[in-house]
Write an enzyme that holds these catalytic residues in place. Structure first.
Site, PDB file in Angstrom:
ATOM      1  N   LYS A 117       0.876  -1.170   0.000  1.00 47.24           N
ATOM      2  CA  LYS A 117       0.000   0.000   0.000  1.00 47.24           C
ATOM      3  C   LYS A 117       0.912   1.219   0.000  1.00 47.24           C
ATOM      4  CE  LYS A 117      -4.110   1.653   2.497  1.00 47.24           C
ATOM      5  NZ  LYS A 117      -4.970   1.364   3.685  1.00 47.24           N
TER       6      LYS A 117
ATOM      7  N   ARG B  51       1.701  -5.629   3.751  1.00 45.64           N
ATOM      8  CA  ARG B  51       0.837  -6.438   4.612  1.00 45.64           C
ATOM      9  C   ARG B  51       0.963  -7.912   4.233  1.00 45.64           C
ATOM     10  NH1 ARG B  51      -3.690  -4.052   1.379  1.00 45.64           N
ATOM     11  NH2 ARG B  51      -4.051  -2.538   3.030  1.00 45.64           N
TER      12      ARG B  51
ATOM     13  N   ARG C  29     -10.539 -10.858  -4.348  1.00 48.41           N
ATOM     14  CA  ARG C  29     -11.681 -10.187  -3.738  1.00 48.41           C
ATOM     15  C   ARG C  29     -12.976 -10.596  -4.432  1.00 48.41           C
ATOM     16  NH1 ARG C  29      -8.791  -4.804  -2.538  1.00 48.41           N
ATOM     17  NH2 ARG C  29      -6.653  -5.297  -3.065  1.00 48.41           N
TER      18      ARG C  29
ATOM     19  N   ASP D  79     -14.872  -4.642  -3.191  1.00 53.86           N
ATOM     20  CA  ASP D  79     -13.439  -4.793  -3.459  1.00 53.86           C
ATOM     21  C   ASP D  79     -12.630  -4.884  -2.166  1.00 53.86           C
ATOM     22  OD1 ASP D  79     -14.338  -1.930  -3.507  1.00 53.86           O
ATOM     23  OD2 ASP D  79     -12.193  -1.562  -3.406  1.00 53.86           O
TER      24      ASP D  79
END
Length: 457
Positions: free
Chosen positions: A113, A179, A186, A255
């Site tokens: 991210k 992460r 998804r 999502d």
């Protein structure tokens, strides 16, 4: 990096084919200051032996991990955002950097991210604020401590850029987060394929998902139904765990729901201070669509969107029948999550849920602190309650049957939480933890909070 014996890399996602992702380069950052290294998680995937320099090379400069992807993959997906379909989504500031196995043989993803622009960035800069990274670490650490199936904040590196944002003082510091998750597939991944009419790719994704994430489950005569059943079970359990943790995700778009039922992608999250079904985490959720009390029904709505994508692979009546089982999955999961937190032994399901309903009503009517109440009564032991700052509330007549239920169902093996009071994380505390970092680069309060959270486990 000399691989340890526990390090087992994978390129599994690439087997789906190029219709599912775009190879992308990472941004080149002016600085790399290591701010968070999740050593506990690193040990589980054979990366605990990395030096800090090697860590920064892989998770700040994104040198490929041996045996995994040579180029990072920006994943393709669509999704409903506040129930409006958006075909312009996809990994806009992140990518799948690597895959690897843990000691239990589960395939895990290292996703990013704030790692730069991708074909799906639209008008965004592909960056993450340092404050946003700090907030995600806090969320994942406390959720894990409270028994929620969550992604783990693996790494946070400050990157030396000045970012401009409308929702916090600007310019503000930049970072890149990594992460560790069980999956980045998804509901929106299926939605994109259905939107584009790529039926063959949906079939391939069903087959891949079952073989990869539920290898112990026989696909059965209708694999799409098996997939829906497994996704539903995981999502129902996750939602129940949120409710028992007093957690409000804030943005439950399709999502943001992955198929393995693992909570991830933390934006405007909140933890309840007091029980309020109408409480929302996002200031822009003006209708309360994703309020705390609506999270279970919202998750079911998202699962219905997944079922729509499977209609070429299973009879509609069978998909509907499967969806109708959601409450049968959610109710025992809610009891299990709450009773684990309270240190209680389960009995009759309906009676246990009636007890929880009474507890909810007491919390609502009395205004008692959500986490303080749990702390006071773990294991049905009244000794903590007697010393509680809200002990007078426990003398209310409507608490008497709850006290009886707590004492009757107490688990002698329950572990009492450590410390002199509950470890909570209201938004005011998050701001207080960030303030010394922003002003003085003082991370001591943040580090102390993480230590207190980890002591709960």
């Amino acid at each position: 990096m000399p691989p340890s014996a526990a390090y087992r890399p994978s390129r599994s996602h690439a087997a789906l084919g190029e219709a599912f992702y775009d190879p992308v380069p990472a941004a080149v950052f002016p600085k790399h200051i290591l701010r968070w290294r999740n050593q506990r998680a690193a040990e589980t995937v054979g990366l605990g032996g990395l030096t800090d320099a090697e860590w920064t090379q892989h998770f700040g400069q994104f040198a490929p991990l041996p045996g995994s992807f040579e180029a990072s993959l920006a994943l393709r997906y669509h999704g409903h955002q506040f129930r409006h379909y958006n075909p312009d989504l996809g990994d806009g500031r992140g990518f799948l950097f690597a895959q690897l196995y843990d000691a239990e043989g589960r395939l895990l993803d290292l996703g990013t991210k704030g790692s730069g622009r991708t074909p799906y960035s639209r008008a965004g800069d592909g960056r993450l604020t340092l404050k946003g990274g700090v907030r995600e670490i806090l969320a994942t650490e406390l959720l894990e401590a409270r028994g929620v199936n969550t992604s783990k904040s693996f790494s946070l590196i400050e990157t030396g850029e000045a970012l401009h944002r409308g929702d916090e003082p600007s310019p503000t510091r930049s970072s890149v987060l990594v992460r560790l998750s069980h999956s980045h597939i998804r509901i929106g991944t299926f939605q994109r394929l259905a939107y584009l009419g790529q039926t063959e790719a949906i079939g391939r994704l069903i087959e891949y998902a079952l073989a990869t994430y539920w290898p112990q489950v026989a696909p059965g005569p209708v694999p799409a139904l098996t997939l829906l059943a497994e996704v539903m079970a995981g999502v129902a359990k996750m939602g129940a765990q949120w409710m028992a943790a007093g957690f409000v995700h804030g943005v439950l778009n399709t999502d943001n729901i992955n198929i393995t039922g693992e909570s991830f992608d933390y934006g405007p999250w909140r933890f309840l201070k007091t029980y309020d079904p109408r409480f929302t985490a996002a200031y822009f959720d003006e209708s309360g669509l994703y309020a705390y009390g609506r999270q279970p029904s919202t998750l079911l709505w998202n699962l219905e969107r997944l079922a729509e994508c499977l209609m070429d692979f299973a009879p509609e009546a069978d998909l509907v029948a499967q969806l109708e089982r959601f409450q049968d999955l959610f109710r025992p999961a809610l009891r299990a999550a709450w009773f684990k937190r309270l240190g209680l032994l389960p009995g009759d399901l309906d009676a246990d849920l009636a007890f929880l309903s009474s507890l909810y009503q007491f919390l609502l009517d009395s205004g008692a602190g959500f986490e303080q109440t749990i702390f006071d009564w773990v294991g049905g032991d009244a000794s903590r309650a007697a010393a509680s700052p809200q002990r007078a509330l426990y003398e209310r007549p409507d608490f008497a049957p709850i006290r009886l239920g707590l004492e009757t169902c107490a688990d002698p093996a329950a572990v009492l939480p450590l410390g002199d009071g509950p470890v909570d994380l209201p938004i005011e505390d998050v701001e207080a933890l960030w303030a010394p970092i922003a002003a003085f680069d003082d991370w001591s309060a943040f580090e102390a909070k993480i230590a207190a959270i980890r002591a709960l486990a």
